[in-house]
Design a protein around this motif. Sequence first.
Motif, PDB file in Angstrom:
ATOM      1  N   LEU A 155       0.614  -0.966  -0.134  1.00  0.00           N
ATOM      2  CA  LEU A 155      -0.141  -0.349   0.119  1.00  0.00           C
ATOM      3  C   LEU A 155       0.856   1.534   0.259  1.00  0.00           C
ATOM      4  CD1 LEU A 155      -2.885  -1.203   2.420  1.00  0.00           C
ATOM      5  CD2 LEU A 155      -2.607  -1.316   0.237  1.00  0.00           C
ATOM      6  N   ARG A 156       2.005   1.169   1.203  1.00  0.00           N
ATOM      7  CA  ARG A 156       2.719   2.070   0.454  1.00  0.00           C
ATOM      8  C   ARG A 156       3.434   3.164  -1.291  1.00  0.00           C
ATOM      9  NH1 ARG A 156       8.084   1.353   3.315  1.00  0.00           N
ATOM     10  NH2 ARG A 156       8.821   3.418   3.507  1.00  0.00           N
ATOM     11  N   GLY A 157       3.338   1.955  -1.571  1.00  0.00           N
ATOM     12  CA  GLY A 157       3.353   2.296  -2.819  1.00  0.00           C
ATOM     13  C   GLY A 157       2.765   3.479  -3.862  1.00  0.00           C
ATOM     14  N   LEU A 158       1.363   2.784  -3.627  1.00  0.00           N
ATOM     15  CA  LEU A 158       0.160   3.856  -3.468  1.00  0.00           C
ATOM     16  C   LEU A 158       0.054   5.733  -3.329  1.00  0.00           C
ATOM     17  CD1 LEU A 158      -2.570   1.634  -3.648  1.00  0.00           C
ATOM     18  CD2 LEU A 158      -1.056   1.734  -5.679  1.00  0.00           C
ATOM     19  N   VAL A 159       1.099   5.759  -2.362  1.00  0.00           N
ATOM     20  CA  VAL A 159       1.539   6.686  -1.695  1.00  0.00           C
ATOM     21  C   VAL A 159       2.129   7.663  -1.810  1.00  0.00           C
ATOM     22  CG1 VAL A 159       1.667   7.234   1.336  1.00  0.00           C
ATOM     23  CG2 VAL A 159      -0.150   5.646   0.690  1.00  0.00           C
ATOM     24  N   ASN A 218      -0.235   9.155 -10.720  1.00  0.00           N
ATOM     25  CA  ASN A 218       0.386   7.384 -11.455  1.00  0.00           C
ATOM     26  C   ASN A 218      -0.014   6.387 -11.138  1.00  0.00           C
ATOM     27  OD1 ASN A 218       2.165  10.131 -12.046  1.00  0.00           O
ATOM     28  ND2 ASN A 218       3.765   9.420 -10.207  1.00  0.00           N
ATOM     29  N   ASP A 219      -0.820   6.199 -10.542  1.00  0.00           N
ATOM     30  CA  ASP A 219      -1.128   4.663 -10.265  1.00  0.00           C
ATOM     31  C   ASP A 219      -2.501   4.981 -10.135  1.00  0.00           C
ATOM     32  OD1 ASP A 219      -2.269   1.947  -9.072  1.00  0.00           O
ATOM     33  OD2 ASP A 219      -0.648   1.970  -9.098  1.00  0.00           O
ATOM     34  N   SER A 220      -3.472   4.192 -11.082  1.00  0.00           N
ATOM     35  CA  SER A 220      -4.859   4.148 -10.382  1.00  0.00           C
ATOM     36  C   SER A 220      -5.490   4.135  -9.998  1.00  0.00           C
ATOM     37  CB  SER A 220      -6.300   3.704 -11.875  1.00  0.00           C
ATOM     38  OG  SER A 220      -5.993   2.408 -11.482  1.00  0.00           O
ATOM     39  N   ARG A 221      -5.017   3.255  -8.151  1.00  0.00           N
ATOM     40  CA  ARG A 221      -5.219   3.082  -7.368  1.00  0.00           C
ATOM     41  C   ARG A 221      -4.825   4.055  -6.283  1.00  0.00           C
ATOM     42  NH1 ARG A 221      -2.188  -2.637  -6.982  1.00  0.00           N
ATOM     43  NH2 ARG A 221      -0.215  -1.139  -7.710  1.00  0.00           N
TER      44      ARG A 221
END
Length: 346
Positions: free
Chosen positions: A148-152, A167-170
């Motif tokens: 999840l840290r990759g989405l923050v 950068n990431d749709s999620r």
Amino acid sequence: MTINKERIYKMGLPLIFLAGAAFFLMWEHDDNPRNDKQEYYHHTGKVFGTYYNIRYSSTKDYEKEILEKLADFDGSMSTFNPQSTISLINTNQSDTTDFYFEQMYAVAQEVSILSNGAFDITVASLVNAWGFGFRNKETVTPELIDSLRGLVGYKSISVNNHKLSKNDSRTMIDASAIAKGQACDVVAQLLTNKGCKNMLVDIGGEVVCKGVSDSGKPWRIGITKPQDDPTGTNTDLQEVISSTDLCMATSGNYRQFYYDGDIRRSHTIDPRTGYPAESDILSATITAPTCMLADALATACMVLGSDSALAMIDNIPDANAYLICSVADKDTMIVITTPNFPINKQ
């Protein structure tokens, strides 16, 4: 940073890690308002999952206009409204922003930079995973947090031409740490536009006040003592402030928390680690030029800890802090204020 050492003192209270933010408002009533042509109106209710208290002097009752403005704001910023601007962006049904969203985004990005990422509105996935957001709690594992840290990351989103890019749709956005303060500013501006000079707007403990109360005296606002209070009924006061012009917000961990075994999980998530924040600050109260800015800064302080928080506030014009902190021995607390925090000013 110059610390007002006169405001540092020990309080023989048991250390409790905290959650949430609250003010206790102290109103003085007068059956005979100073201006015979005006009267003080008082409206209370529930909005954005919390409560509001609004008082103002006027020749006309503006409750209808206030409720319409709050509904308009909810349609933009509420993550619990599936058709709001922010919800449609989070679910990738739309990338279109609006005035309130763009106003929030600009201040959020500013505070993210000032706090070196301790404040970050893209933290929604982590907040949800820990059970404090707008989706169901997940089974938290180190692997989940790492993913999840990759989405923050506040640098991973941008707004251009009224469109938000990810950068990431999620990636999802959580504005709960800034929106209540913003809503206070919105209502206060509405009343100002209507010609009101005396007002107090309180939404979930974030406060804007101007002028005087119905007693003809400055508004009195109490900062609640940081004690475990999941029911939101604690009214023990740590400090009382008198003011005729103030935007103030508090963040703490004494209302929103739960126990994971023996571990206490608070609602303030550190976007840099993915875990609930652990710092020496138990409660952070901030004054600033706008309540929206004060709201975001208060959350950033909770994540940063006292030394970094004070350094950040020192670099922001007209911002001041009142920090209730734990000490090394873990059984007492101290208060640290910046020199110009408005304590007992009439």
